[in-house]
Design an enzyme around this catalytic site. Structure first.
Site, PDB file in Angstrom:
ATOM      1  CB  THR A  61     -14.536 -10.072 -42.767  1.00  0.00           C
ATOM      2  OG1 THR A  61     -13.319  -9.535 -43.259  1.00  0.00           O
ATOM      3  CG2 THR A  61     -14.969 -11.228 -43.645  1.00  0.00           C
ATOM      4  CE  LYS A  65     -14.379  -5.831 -40.954  1.00  0.00           C
ATOM      5  NZ  LYS A  65     -13.005  -5.661 -40.567  1.00  0.00           N
ATOM      6  CG  ASN A  86     -14.980  -6.448 -35.852  1.00  0.00           C
ATOM      7  OD1 ASN A  86     -15.594  -6.064 -34.868  1.00  0.00           O
ATOM      8  ND2 ASN A  86     -13.727  -6.877 -35.789  1.00  0.00           N
ATOM      9  CG  ASP A 101     -11.537  -4.730 -37.476  1.00  0.00           C
ATOM     10  OD1 ASP A 101     -11.206  -5.897 -37.226  1.00  0.00           O
ATOM     11  OD2 ASP A 101     -12.333  -4.416 -38.378  1.00  0.00           O
ATOM     12  N   GLY A 128     -12.120   2.046 -46.028  1.00  0.00           N
ATOM     13  CA  GLY A 128     -13.255   1.146 -45.851  1.00  0.00           C
ATOM     14  C   GLY A 128     -13.490   0.859 -44.370  1.00  0.00           C
ATOM     15  N   GLY A 129     -14.211  -0.219 -44.103  1.00  0.00           N
ATOM     16  CA  GLY A 129     -14.599  -0.535 -42.729  1.00  0.00           C
ATOM     17  C   GLY A 129     -13.417  -0.695 -41.796  1.00  0.00           C
ATOM     18  CG  ASN A 150      -9.969   5.054 -50.173  1.00  0.00           C
ATOM     19  OD1 ASN A 150      -9.541   3.903 -50.152  1.00  0.00           O
ATOM     20  ND2 ASN A 150     -11.223   5.336 -50.448  1.00  0.00           N
ATOM     21  NE  ARG A 155     -15.747   4.574 -48.862  1.00  0.00           N
ATOM     22  CZ  ARG A 155     -15.635   3.243 -48.744  1.00  0.00           C
ATOM     23  NH1 ARG A 155     -15.021   2.539 -49.669  1.00  0.00           N
ATOM     24  NH2 ARG A 155     -16.137   2.631 -47.700  1.00  0.00           N
ATOM     25  CG  LEU A 213      -5.178  -3.579 -41.241  1.00  0.00           C
ATOM     26  CD1 LEU A 213      -4.092  -2.541 -41.358  1.00  0.00           C
ATOM     27  CD2 LEU A 213      -6.547  -2.940 -41.174  1.00  0.00           C
ATOM     28  CE1 TYR A 215      -6.220 -11.898 -41.977  1.00  0.00           C
ATOM     29  CE2 TYR A 215      -5.807 -14.097 -42.834  1.00  0.00           C
ATOM     30  CZ  TYR A 215      -6.682 -13.143 -42.350  1.00  0.00           C
ATOM     31  OH  TYR A 215      -8.029 -13.425 -42.271  1.00  0.00           O
TER      32      TYR A 215
HETATM   33  P1  NAP Z   1     -13.691  -2.661 -47.410  1.00  0.00           P
HETATM   34  O1  NAP Z   1     -14.596  -2.042 -46.411  1.00  0.00           O
HETATM   35  O2  NAP Z   1     -14.268  -3.411 -48.570  1.00  0.00           O
HETATM   36  O3  NAP Z   1     -12.715  -1.476 -47.945  1.00  0.00           O
HETATM   37  C1  NAP Z   1     -11.836  -1.725 -48.992  1.00  0.00           C
HETATM   38  C2  NAP Z   1     -10.896  -0.539 -49.181  1.00  0.00           C
HETATM   39  O4  NAP Z   1      -9.909  -0.913 -50.171  1.00  0.00           O
HETATM   40  C3  NAP Z   1     -11.568   0.726 -49.692  1.00  0.00           C
HETATM   41  O5  NAP Z   1     -10.894   1.839 -49.147  1.00  0.00           O
HETATM   42  C4  NAP Z   1     -11.332   0.631 -51.205  1.00  0.00           C
HETATM   43  O6  NAP Z   1     -11.286   1.893 -51.861  1.00  0.00           O
HETATM   44  C5  NAP Z   1      -9.953   0.028 -51.256  1.00  0.00           C
HETATM   45  N1  NAP Z   1      -9.705  -0.713 -52.504  1.00  0.00           N
HETATM   46  C6  NAP Z   1     -10.412  -1.776 -52.962  1.00  0.00           C
HETATM   47  N2  NAP Z   1      -9.876  -2.195 -54.135  1.00  0.00           N
HETATM   48  C7  NAP Z   1      -8.815  -1.379 -54.399  1.00  0.00           C
HETATM   49  C8  NAP Z   1      -7.860  -1.309 -55.453  1.00  0.00           C
HETATM   50  N3  NAP Z   1      -7.893  -2.173 -56.479  1.00  0.00           N
HETATM   51  N4  NAP Z   1      -6.896  -0.345 -55.392  1.00  0.00           N
HETATM   52  C9  NAP Z   1      -6.855   0.520 -54.347  1.00  0.00           C
HETATM   53  N5  NAP Z   1      -7.740   0.500 -53.313  1.00  0.00           N
HETATM   54  C10 NAP Z   1      -8.705  -0.441 -53.347  1.00  0.00           C
HETATM   55  O7  NAP Z   1     -12.700  -3.715 -46.724  1.00  0.00           O
HETATM   56  P2  NAP Z   1     -12.211  -3.745 -45.198  1.00  0.00           P
HETATM   57  O8  NAP Z   1     -13.126  -4.570 -44.369  1.00  0.00           O
HETATM   58  O9  NAP Z   1     -11.913  -2.360 -44.774  1.00  0.00           O
HETATM   59  O10 NAP Z   1     -10.842  -4.611 -45.327  1.00  0.00           O
HETATM   60  C11 NAP Z   1      -9.681  -4.022 -45.916  1.00  0.00           C
HETATM   61  C12 NAP Z   1      -8.473  -4.953 -45.727  1.00  0.00           C
HETATM   62  O11 NAP Z   1      -8.153  -5.108 -44.366  1.00  0.00           O
HETATM   63  C13 NAP Z   1      -8.690  -6.370 -46.267  1.00  0.00           C
HETATM   64  O12 NAP Z   1      -7.471  -6.799 -46.844  1.00  0.00           O
HETATM   65  C14 NAP Z   1      -8.980  -7.179 -45.036  1.00  0.00           C
HETATM   66  O13 NAP Z   1      -8.598  -8.534 -45.186  1.00  0.00           O
HETATM   67  C15 NAP Z   1      -8.080  -6.493 -44.020  1.00  0.00           C
HETATM   68  N6  NAP Z   1      -8.530  -6.643 -42.619  1.00  0.00           N
HETATM   69  C16 NAP Z   1      -7.735  -7.309 -41.742  1.00  0.00           C
HETATM   70  C17 NAP Z   1      -8.124  -7.422 -40.418  1.00  0.00           C
HETATM   71  C18 NAP Z   1      -7.263  -8.151 -39.440  1.00  0.00           C
HETATM   72  O14 NAP Z   1      -7.737  -8.431 -38.337  1.00  0.00           O
HETATM   73  N7  NAP Z   1      -6.012  -8.435 -39.748  1.00  0.00           N
HETATM   74  C19 NAP Z   1      -9.321  -6.872 -39.972  1.00  0.00           C
HETATM   75  C20 NAP Z   1     -10.088  -6.191 -40.898  1.00  0.00           C
HETATM   76  C21 NAP Z   1      -9.697  -6.086 -42.220  1.00  0.00           C
HETATM   77  P3  NAP Z   1     -12.630   2.636 -52.384  1.00  0.00           P
HETATM   78  O15 NAP Z   1     -13.112   3.471 -51.238  1.00  0.00           O
HETATM   79  O16 NAP Z   1     -12.145   3.432 -53.540  1.00  0.00           O
HETATM   80  O17 NAP Z   1     -13.612   1.545 -52.784  1.00  0.00           O
END
Ligand code: NAP
Length: 269
Positions: A61, A65, A86, A101, A128-129, A150, A155, A213, A215
């Site tokens: 996670t 990723k 993932n 995902d 992001g991922g 974003n 990105r 996404l 919870y």
């Molecule tokens: P990640 O790869 O770390 O990507 C994070 C993203 O959030 C990037 O686009 C980043 O922008 C942006 N971001 C971070 N801090 C920010 C801020 N303060 N203001 C605005 N944008 C911000 O994380 P990820 O794995 O994609 O996960 C993202 C979310 O999805 C998390 O909340 C995670 O819990 C959730 N998720 C849920 C599931 C599910 O099954 N329900 C599955 C996967 C993920 P930059 O590009 O500018 O850094």
């Protein structure tokens, strides 16, 4: 007993150990599944140590990723396309990577929210991922238009380019001019850092679905803003979490668990 784990940072509040324990109980499979805290610097060593200790499968996670893909000897087509992994499966002395995902989101939308993305206008916050995985799944599902916004605009632009003609990038600061959407997905980690992306009322009407996404507590800021901005339905990603886990479970064990009882138990607390 076979050993599985979820890696990420932060990881202490992950529900994945509970979900996989419930699926294993349904299937009568004995397994160990734990949460391992690792940031980007520590991930490769932590994963190697897990494999040496007999680990045969892992979930990955935030924020690992994209790094996970680099550590795979092979990867599924859907993982390679979205550049995000993932789910890891031990094959010989290497890892095979997959991305569940996207299918997790589509199943939750279909089964719990009666939402078909085909032909619809969708806004995706984040690049992001998780955003990458769901973006490719939405395009494959025939989304009408996918607008990406974003914090780091470059990105979002790179992702839009990779997705093709139905996707385009815009700025978080100009969302009020992006029009009204059928579905607004928050795939950013903004709330984990205590922030909320500003949502102008122009994005929503009573038929719009706002979907975080995340919870639990991290989803609250987005869902409250979406409600205040006029979204008719506001839901968190608990259903997606259970559905992506079910897909990972079937990669590891070759059978699909029933997700509804597990989702209901988590929803109840
Ligand atoms: P990640 O790869 O770390 O990507 C994070 C993203 O959030 C990037 O686009 C980043 O922008 C942006 N971001 C971070 N801090 C920010 C801020 N303060 N203001 C605005 N944008 C911000 O994380 P990820 O794995 O994609 O996960 C993202 C979310 O999805 C998390 O909340 C995670 O819990 C959730 N998720 C849920 C599931 C599910 O099954 N329900 C599955 C996967 C993920 P930059 O590009 O500018 O850094």
């Amino acid at each position: 007993m076979k050993c599985y784990a979820v890696f990420g940072q932060p990881i202490a509040h992950s529900l994945s150990p509970r979900i996989h324990a419930a699926f294993a109980a349904q299937a009568g499979i004995a397994l160990e599944y734990r949460a391992i805290e690792a940031g980007r610097d520590a991930f490769a060593d932590a994963l190697a140590a897990f494999a040496r200790a007999g680990g045969v499968g892992a979930n990955i996670t935030s924020p690992l990723k994209q790094d996970a893909l680099e550590l795979c000897r092979s990867a599924s087509e859907r993982a390679r396309r979205c550049g995000s992994v993932n789910t890891l499966v031990r094959e010989g002395d290497g890892w095979h990577g997959d991305s569940t995902d996207g299918v997790g989101l589509l199943r939750d939308l279909a089964e719990r929210h009666a939402f078909d993305p085909a032909g619809r206008r969708v806004l995706l916050l984040g690049a992001g991922g998780a955003a990458r995985a769901v973006a490719f799944a939405l395009v494959d599902a025939g989304v009408g238009e996918l607008v990406l916004a974003n914090r780091t605009r470059a990105r979002a632009e790179a992702l839009a380019d990779a997705l093709g003609a139905r996707a385009r990038a815009t700025d978080l600061g100009t969302l009020a001019r992006a029009g009204r959407f059928d579905l607004v997905l928050d795939a950013s980690a903004a709330s984990h850092a205590g922030g909320v992306i500003a949502l102008p009322p122009e994005l929503f009407d009573r038929a719009s679905l706002a979907y975080a996404l995340s919870y639990g507590a991290p989803a609250r800021g987005f869902l409250e803003s979406a409600r205040a901005a006029g979204a008719g339905r506001c839901v968190d990603g608990l259903g997606m979490l259970v559905e992506q886990a079910a897909e990972a479970f079937s990669c590891w064990h070759g059978l699909r668990p029933r997700t509804q009882p597990v989702h209901a138990a988590l929803h109840a607390g």
